[in-house]
Design a protein around this motif. Structure first.
Motif, PDB file in Angstrom:
ATOM      1  N   ARG A  64       0.833  -1.213   0.000  1.00 25.81           N
ATOM      2  CA  ARG A  64       0.000   0.000   0.000  1.00 25.81           C
ATOM      3  C   ARG A  64       0.861   1.252   0.000  1.00 25.81           C
ATOM      4  O   ARG A  64       0.560   2.227  -0.709  1.00 25.81           O
ATOM      5  CB  ARG A  64      -0.930  -0.008   1.225  1.00 25.81           C
ATOM      6  CG  ARG A  64      -2.072  -1.028   1.128  1.00 25.81           C
ATOM      7  CD  ARG A  64      -3.108  -0.779   2.204  1.00 25.81           C
ATOM      8  NE  ARG A  64      -2.581  -0.971   3.545  1.00 25.81           N
ATOM      9  CZ  ARG A  64      -2.574  -2.133   4.192  1.00 25.81           C
ATOM     10  NH1 ARG A  64      -3.068  -3.231   3.616  1.00 25.81           N
ATOM     11  NH2 ARG A  64      -2.082  -2.226   5.416  1.00 25.81           N
ATOM     12  N   ARG A  65       1.918   1.223   0.780  1.00 20.71           N
ATOM     13  CA  ARG A  65       2.813   2.384   0.828  1.00 20.71           C
ATOM     14  C   ARG A  65       3.513   2.586  -0.510  1.00 20.71           C
ATOM     15  O   ARG A  65       3.709   3.720  -0.965  1.00 20.71           O
ATOM     16  CB  ARG A  65       3.832   2.207   1.954  1.00 20.71           C
ATOM     17  CG  ARG A  65       3.216   2.227   3.350  1.00 20.71           C
ATOM     18  CD  ARG A  65       4.192   1.791   4.422  1.00 20.71           C
ATOM     19  NE  ARG A  65       5.406   2.576   4.352  1.00 20.71           N
ATOM     20  CZ  ARG A  65       6.626   2.099   4.640  1.00 20.71           C
ATOM     21  NH1 ARG A  65       6.763   0.826   5.000  1.00 20.71           N
ATOM     22  NH2 ARG A  65       7.668   2.870   4.558  1.00 20.71           N
ATOM     23  N   LEU A  66       3.912   1.480  -1.145  1.00 18.03           N
ATOM     24  CA  LEU A  66       4.578   1.580  -2.446  1.00 18.03           C
ATOM     25  C   LEU A  66       3.630   2.181  -3.479  1.00 18.03           C
ATOM     26  O   LEU A  66       4.011   3.076  -4.257  1.00 18.03           O
ATOM     27  CB  LEU A  66       5.043   0.196  -2.886  1.00 18.03           C
ATOM     28  CG  LEU A  66       5.952   0.154  -4.124  1.00 18.03           C
ATOM     29  CD1 LEU A  66       7.316   0.746  -3.800  1.00 18.03           C
ATOM     30  CD2 LEU A  66       6.117  -1.287  -4.599  1.00 18.03           C
ATOM     31  N   LYS A  67       2.386   1.739  -3.486  1.00 21.39           N
ATOM     32  CA  LYS A  67       1.404   2.264  -4.440  1.00 21.39           C
ATOM     33  C   LYS A  67       1.091   3.735  -4.164  1.00 21.39           C
ATOM     34  O   LYS A  67       0.716   4.481  -5.082  1.00 21.39           O
ATOM     35  CB  LYS A  67       0.131   1.439  -4.369  1.00 21.39           C
ATOM     36  CG  LYS A  67       0.284   0.034  -4.938  1.00 21.39           C
ATOM     37  CD  LYS A  67      -0.994  -0.779  -4.782  1.00 21.39           C
ATOM     38  CE  LYS A  67      -0.815  -2.188  -5.324  1.00 21.39           C
ATOM     39  NZ  LYS A  67      -2.035  -3.030  -5.136  1.00 21.39           N
ATOM     40  N   ALA A  68       1.268   4.142  -2.912  1.00 23.97           N
ATOM     41  CA  ALA A  68       1.011   5.547  -2.561  1.00 23.97           C
ATOM     42  C   ALA A  68       2.184   6.449  -2.943  1.00 23.97           C
ATOM     43  O   ALA A  68       2.121   7.669  -2.730  1.00 23.97           O
ATOM     44  CB  ALA A  68       0.738   5.667  -1.064  1.00 23.97           C
ATOM     45  N   GLU A  70       5.546   5.946  -1.983  1.00 21.87           N
ATOM     46  CA  GLU A  70       6.726   5.925  -1.122  1.00 21.87           C
ATOM     47  C   GLU A  70       7.868   5.155  -1.786  1.00 21.87           C
ATOM     48  O   GLU A  70       7.639   4.188  -2.526  1.00 21.87           O
ATOM     49  CB  GLU A  70       6.389   5.277   0.232  1.00 21.87           C
ATOM     50  CG  GLU A  70       5.489   6.113   1.112  1.00 21.87           C
ATOM     51  CD  GLU A  70       5.410   5.542   2.529  1.00 21.87           C
ATOM     52  OE1 GLU A  70       6.472   5.219   3.095  1.00 21.87           O
ATOM     53  OE2 GLU A  70       4.279   5.403   3.035  1.00 21.87           O
ATOM     54  N   ASP A  71       9.061   5.599  -1.509  1.00 22.28           N
ATOM     55  CA  ASP A  71      10.249   4.901  -2.018  1.00 22.28           C
ATOM     56  C   ASP A  71      10.666   3.867  -0.977  1.00 22.28           C
ATOM     57  O   ASP A  71      11.134   4.216   0.111  1.00 22.28           O
ATOM     58  CB  ASP A  71      11.392   5.895  -2.255  1.00 22.28           C
ATOM     59  CG  ASP A  71      12.650   5.208  -2.761  1.00 22.28           C
ATOM     60  OD1 ASP A  71      12.538   4.098  -3.328  1.00 22.28           O
ATOM     61  OD2 ASP A  71      13.742   5.778  -2.594  1.00 22.28           O
ATOM     62  N   LEU A  72      10.493   2.585  -1.293  1.00 21.24           N
ATOM     63  CA  LEU A  72      10.829   1.512  -0.362  1.00 21.24           C
ATOM     64  C   LEU A  72      12.004   0.727  -0.943  1.00 21.24           C
ATOM     65  O   LEU A  72      11.815  -0.188  -1.755  1.00 21.24           O
ATOM     66  CB  LEU A  72       9.623   0.588  -0.140  1.00 21.24           C
ATOM     67  CG  LEU A  72       8.339   1.249   0.377  1.00 21.24           C
ATOM     68  CD1 LEU A  72       7.268   0.194   0.606  1.00 21.24           C
ATOM     69  CD2 LEU A  72       8.610   2.023   1.657  1.00 21.24           C
ATOM     70  N   PRO A  73      13.232   1.059  -0.553  1.00 23.41           N
ATOM     71  CA  PRO A  73      14.413   0.451  -1.184  1.00 23.41           C
ATOM     72  C   PRO A  73      14.579  -1.033  -0.912  1.00 23.41           C
ATOM     73  O   PRO A  73      15.371  -1.688  -1.577  1.00 23.41           O
ATOM     74  CB  PRO A  73      15.573   1.251  -0.596  1.00 23.41           C
ATOM     75  CG  PRO A  73      15.046   1.823   0.685  1.00 23.41           C
ATOM     76  CD  PRO A  73      13.589   2.086   0.436  1.00 23.41           C
ATOM     77  N   LEU A  74      13.831  -1.579   0.075  1.00 21.69           N
ATOM     78  CA  LEU A  74      13.903  -3.013   0.368  1.00 21.69           C
ATOM     79  C   LEU A  74      12.528  -3.663   0.259  1.00 21.69           C
ATOM     80  O   LEU A  74      12.238  -4.652   0.942  1.00 21.69           O
ATOM     81  CB  LEU A  74      14.496  -3.243   1.766  1.00 21.69           C
ATOM     82  CG  LEU A  74      15.967  -2.831   1.951  1.00 21.69           C
ATOM     83  CD1 LEU A  74      16.396  -3.049   3.400  1.00 21.69           C
ATOM     84  CD2 LEU A  74      16.876  -3.604   1.006  1.00 21.69           C
ATOM     85  N   TYR A  75      11.708  -3.168  -0.631  1.00 19.71           N
ATOM     86  CA  TYR A  75      10.332  -3.662  -0.739  1.00 19.71           C
ATOM     87  C   TYR A  75      10.296  -5.172  -0.953  1.00 19.71           C
ATOM     88  O   TYR A  75      10.866  -5.717  -1.906  1.00 19.71           O
ATOM     89  CB  TYR A  75       9.603  -2.966  -1.889  1.00 19.71           C
ATOM     90  CG  TYR A  75       8.274  -3.589  -2.203  1.00 19.71           C
ATOM     91  CD1 TYR A  75       7.210  -3.480  -1.307  1.00 19.71           C
ATOM     92  CD2 TYR A  75       8.081  -4.315  -3.379  1.00 19.71           C
ATOM     93  CE1 TYR A  75       5.980  -4.076  -1.577  1.00 19.71           C
ATOM     94  CE2 TYR A  75       6.848  -4.910  -3.661  1.00 19.71           C
ATOM     95  CZ  TYR A  75       5.812  -4.793  -2.751  1.00 19.71           C
ATOM     96  OH  TYR A  75       4.601  -5.393  -3.012  1.00 19.71           O
ATOM     97  N   ALA A 115      10.485  -0.080   7.789  1.00 26.20           N
ATOM     98  CA  ALA A 115      10.079   1.173   7.155  1.00 26.20           C
ATOM     99  C   ALA A 115      10.556   1.234   5.705  1.00 26.20           C
ATOM    100  O   ALA A 115       9.938   1.921   4.872  1.00 26.20           O
ATOM    101  CB  ALA A 115      10.621   2.360   7.935  1.00 26.20           C
ATOM    102  N   ALA A 116      11.645   0.522   5.395  1.00 23.38           N
ATOM    103  CA  ALA A 116      12.162   0.477   4.030  1.00 23.38           C
ATOM    104  C   ALA A 116      11.498  -0.612   3.199  1.00 23.38           C
ATOM    105  O   ALA A 116      11.874  -0.813   2.036  1.00 23.38           O
ATOM    106  CB  ALA A 116      13.677   0.260   4.051  1.00 23.38           C
TER     107      ALA A 116
END
Length: 606
Positions: A64-68, A70-75, A115-116
């Protein structure tokens, strides 16, 4: 590596995250990893496993955060956590069931990874209370080396290193007090990044020696370990031992010519033949990269190492868990209990005397750091079998800390990297050690050293190191300074640069038009550089300082010297030492010697 994980189409963290962002089913991979962990109970790697429902919930939140945006370097990336580091909702046991508690919140390092976008999939085995370097001191069983079931995995972060080497997770957190983030790396053919003390928060970590403990990272490559370290680095006001690091502590400048310290033959003679051969090859590889080997005085580092377990720092372990041990002695592993109990033998006066001794050794070791940029050591002198370790649990464990115990005591950074595997598949490794906050530079050199190993593989898997991305150059921000005299390496004022964590960039020369003069009446003796139409070509060194460090350095420069702009032989302009013209009256023009060092050599020979 379990068969269903061996064929995952990525070898490093950037490729894995890119695949998940491009639509690969991260949940399917996490389910496969969860199944592999659950099926691996007999390996003694894991103490607890994150429930699959929790993993699914965490991934959904990250999605959800990625679609919003956010940059998640370890998604979507799974990771393991040594079981003396808190993960919310999972028991923290420190490998002692009677000690177990379930924290409501995660350690700061774990929280930053979540958080990442990373997913903690389980807690790993360890030498109980992080006391040991061998991996056999746990009621949860003995995890063997991922490459040899007859040999120890190393400790205390045993399970974390084996989990990475086996390919179950791409990285894992451990802790390092005496070498626990480096010895297991060597015994499992993976990378162990032991940061400068205070760089990574220890909030949420069950302490061993709280003033020395570091959270460390195991990964298959230096680049992956560095990526994770950068994510979890940051000042934490809740940790009284946290430090505000220079902004470029994790920068990875291009590797310029450097000097590295090497051990004497007598010290190496205590290592077995496999370790000696790996060390010799590593020296040759560093030389091929532009390094110059320099023999160092090992004595201050060796003597500091002996203080850790033969001195009052053992009492710090007693301070951490002595109360629990007094009430639960039968629950504590006998070898661990014996080590910690010795802490009662030291008085407060002994502790102060040992601190004075350590301070003297650190001062003595300044001669080492004035002579070299890094020190190269074997990671461990041998790789014992499990049977041999159980037969001599104290003596062999002590030997494993020969090249690691001094590092945290002396406030140094370290990086353990694999060397060649023997024909029988036995791993060996070496460690690069540098001053505090040299972490990024160690990574830049260590990655090249690892990649110089022919046909290097990742851990115990068949994956090739060559299929992974190298450490990318990220030059340190700061001011480049040219020095020509007493601040050169090995000269009496060089400490004013090294104490500010200045980075040596290499040798250079001035352009035409400069003269160098031997100034009269200066202590220590100093030259003066003046742009007066001279022959030029004066030898100098280039150093880089952060803007803050440069400011404090300039503030201490005495007249008649000052900082101006110096043109180099290649036409570039940097900041550098210049002399006020009036000070040249009566001074000797020494430009003909080509530089300050050459002049001093000629003067001594005269």
């Amino acid at each position: 590596m379990p068969a269903d994980l061996e064929d995952l189409p990525f070898a490093d963290l950037p490729a894995r995250v890119a695949a998940y962002r491009a639509g690969r089913d991260a949940l399917a991979d996490l389910r496969a990893i969860h199944a592999a962990i659950t099926a691996a109970a007999s390996s003694h790697i894991w103490i607890s496993v994150t429930p699959l429902a929790v993993i699914e919930t965490m991934l959904a939140a990250a999605s959800r955060r990625l679609k919003a945006g956010e940059d998640l370097p370890l998604y979507g990336v799974p990771f393991a956590v040594k079981d003396n580091i808190d993960v919310a909702g999972l028991p923290t046991t420190a490998a002692c069931p009677a000690f177990a508690f379930t924290p409501a919140s995660s350690a700061t390092a774990v929280s930053r990874l979540v958080a990442a976008g990373a997913i903690p999939v389980g807690k790993t085995n360890l030498d109980q209370f992080a006391t040991g370097l061998n991996g056999t001191r746990s009621p949860y069983g003995i995890p063997a080396s991922a490459l040899d079931p007859a040999r120890v995995s190393g400790g205390s972060s045993s399970g974390s290193a084996v989990a990475v080497a086996a390919g179950v997770v791409p990285f894992a957190l451990g802790t390092d007090t005496a070498g626990s983030g480096r010895v297991p790396a060597a015994f499992n053919n993976v990378v162990g990044m032991k940061p400068t003390k205070g760089l990574i928060s220890t909030t949420g970590v069950t302490p061993a020696c709280r003033s020395l403990d570091c959270v460390c990272v195991f990964a298959a490559t230096v680049a992956d370990a560095l990526l994770v370290t950068r994510i979890i680095t940051g000042f934490d006001a809740a940790d009284p031992y946290a430090r505000r690091a220079p902004a470029d502590a994790l920068a990875t400048p291009a590797v310029a010519p450097f000097r590295f310290g090497v051990l004497d033959a007598a010290t190496l003679a205590s290592c077995d033949a496999v370790v000696q051969a790996a060390y010799a090859r590593s020296i040759s590889r560093l030389e091929a990269m532009g390094g110059t080997a320099v023999a160092i005085d090992w004595a201050p580092l060796r003597d500091a190492a002996s203080l850790l377990y033969d001195g009052p720092w053992v009492a710090e372990r007693l301070a951490a868990v002595g109360g629990f041990m007094a009430d639960n002695a039968p629950e504590v592993h006998p070898a661990v209990r014996d080590v910690i109990a010795r802490g009662a033998n030291w008085s407060a006066a002994d502790a102060f005397k040992a601190q004075y001794r350590l301070a003297a050794l650190i001062r003595q070791a300044e001669t080492v750091w004035n002579a070299v940029d890094i020190v190269l050591t074997p990671t461990a002198p041998e790789h014992p079998s499990i049977d041999a370790m159980l037969a001599d649990p104290v003596g062999l464990n002590a030997r494993l800390g020969l090249f690691t115990n001094f590092v945290n005591l002396m406030d140094l950074a370290a990086l353990a990297v694999p060397s060649d595997l023997t024909s029988a598949g036995r791993p060996a490794g070496v460690t690069l050690v540098g001053p505090a906050f040299s972490d990024g530079r160690l990574a830049a050199i260590g990655d090249l050293l690892h990649r110089a190993v022919p046909a290097a593989s990742l851990g115990a898997t068949r994956r090739a190191l060559a299929a992974t991305a190298p450490v990318a150059a990220s030059p340190r921000a700061g001011v480049t300074l040219a020095v020509v005299g007493a601040h050169l390496r090995g000269e009496p004022l060089n400490w004013q640069l090294t104490d500010r964590n200045a980075e040596f960039l290499g040798a250079a020369k001035t352009g035409a038009g400069y003269s160098l003069y031997a100034l009269a009446g200066t202590t220590p003796p100093k030259p003066g550089l003046l742009r007066d139409g001279g022959a030029g070509g004066v030898a100098l060194e280039l150093w880089r300082l952060t803007p803050e460090a440069f400011g404090t350095f300039v503030a201490g420069i005495p007249a008649p010297l000052g900082i101006g702009s110096v043109e180099l032989e290649d036409g570039s302009v940097v900041k550098g030492f210049l002399c006020e013209p009036h000070a040249i009256a009566g001074a000797r023009d020494i430009t003909i010697f080509g530089g300050w060092r050459a002049f001093l050599t000629a003067a001594r020979a005269a």
